[in-house]
Design a protein around this motif. Sequence first.
Motif, short mmCIF file in Angstrom:
data_model
loop_
_atom_site.label_atom_id
_atom_site.label_comp_id
_atom_site.label_asym_id
_atom_site.label_seq_id
_atom_site.Cartn_x
_atom_site.Cartn_y
_atom_site.Cartn_z
N PHE A 14 -37.61 8.00 30.39
CA PHE A 14 -36.63 7.39 31.29
C PHE A 14 -35.26 7.81 30.28
O PHE A 14 -35.23 6.93 29.26
CB PHE A 14 -36.71 6.14 31.68
N CYS A 188 -29.97 2.80 37.39
CA CYS A 188 -30.76 2.98 36.07
C CYS A 188 -32.34 3.34 36.35
O CYS A 188 -32.85 2.85 37.31
CB CYS A 188 -30.50 1.81 35.19
N GLU A 189 -33.03 3.85 35.29
CA GLU A 189 -34.44 4.02 35.40
C GLU A 189 -35.21 2.95 34.54
O GLU A 189 -36.28 2.70 34.67
CB GLU A 189 -34.60 5.24 34.69
N ALA A 210 -32.60 -4.59 38.95
CA ALA A 210 -33.29 -3.49 38.46
C ALA A 210 -34.59 -3.23 38.86
O ALA A 210 -35.02 -2.17 39.38
CB ALA A 210 -33.22 -3.33 37.00
N ALA A 215 -36.78 0.15 39.07
CA ALA A 215 -36.47 0.37 37.67
C ALA A 215 -37.52 -0.14 36.82
O ALA A 215 -38.40 -1.10 37.37
CB ALA A 215 -35.35 0.09 36.98
#
Length: 254
Positions: A14, A188-189, A210, A215
């Motif tokens: 990622f 985000c990853e 997240a 994520a």
Amino acid sequence: MTNLQRAAEALRAFKKVVFFTGAGISAESGIPTFRDKLTGLWTKHEPQRLETANAFRENPALVWSWYLWRRHHVGQAKPNPAHYSVSQLAVAGWDVSVVTQNIDDLHERAGSSPVIHLHGSLMDVKCFACHRPGTLASAQLETPEEEQLIEPPRCARCGGKLRPGVVWFGENLPENSWRSAVRRVKSCELLVSVGTSGVVMPAAAIPDMALAAGATVIHVNIEDVGFGGTDEIMLLGSAGMVLPALLKAAGVAV
Ligand code: BV8
Ligand code: ZN
């Protein structure tokens, strides 16, 4: 596969990474966390009781002097390997965002930019009365001696007392900082949550946010703070050791 190997695999896979940091990332720089007993003058005070507009209203010199002391302490401190690992990952080509609860400038001094300060910054001051940003002449940044209390300087525009440019309990987070942080967390990853006890809301909701957005979350802490989810990895240890080890295990050239 060890947790460190799983975390390294995630970091290799990622590239869109958010670092969400708390007081624990600055602990090895000598900045006391909120769980450490305060030292000296401040031992008889609870941080949460000093970090409110009411405390400032009741005893502006006490609150102002506490922040002057903290500012002096931060000025003497240096970023530690954890802060540098964050900036090195960005240099190595990852898309890194830094979202911090800390009011110190150690991320910036380690080369990270931009840094989203959810709870403001020790370096900023603003007027308690008219809320306009203030500026401090260096003379006004004297460091209080033990037990010495210094009255806050006055606003050049309205004569009101200047206060630290931080978010106190019961105060809203800066709208643009919160919105920008949420946008990055939700897209985000990988989120790496470093040195936070996850107590203070709404910031503490960020790792969950997240996870809910799909994520992977890596927790770095000296205590096990993970919720045990399948997309969570708990790396136990001090941030200044764990983050460099994580970059090394992921083969990040630093
Ligand atoms: C707000 C700036 C809307 C000032 C700070 C639910 C929803 C919304 C609000 C609330 C809610 N419930 C309660 C609230 C109110 C309140 C709150 O959360 N109270 C808590 C006590 C329950 N929240 C607010 O008031 C927030 N505002 O919500 O606005 C609103 C408006 C009006 C009325 C209601 C709501 C504003 C909160 C901001 C407060 N300001 N800081 C200053 O610093 O002086 S908070 C401050 O404390 C920090 O910024 C940080 O957020 C928090 C400390 O947390 P950590 O960073 O995690 O540090 P801590 O010491 O706790 O933990 C350190 C960790 O590191 C530990 O886990 C330790 O194991 C680890 N560690 C130690 N060494 C290492 C390590 N890890 C790795 N390596 C090491 N070497
Ligand atoms: Zn003013």
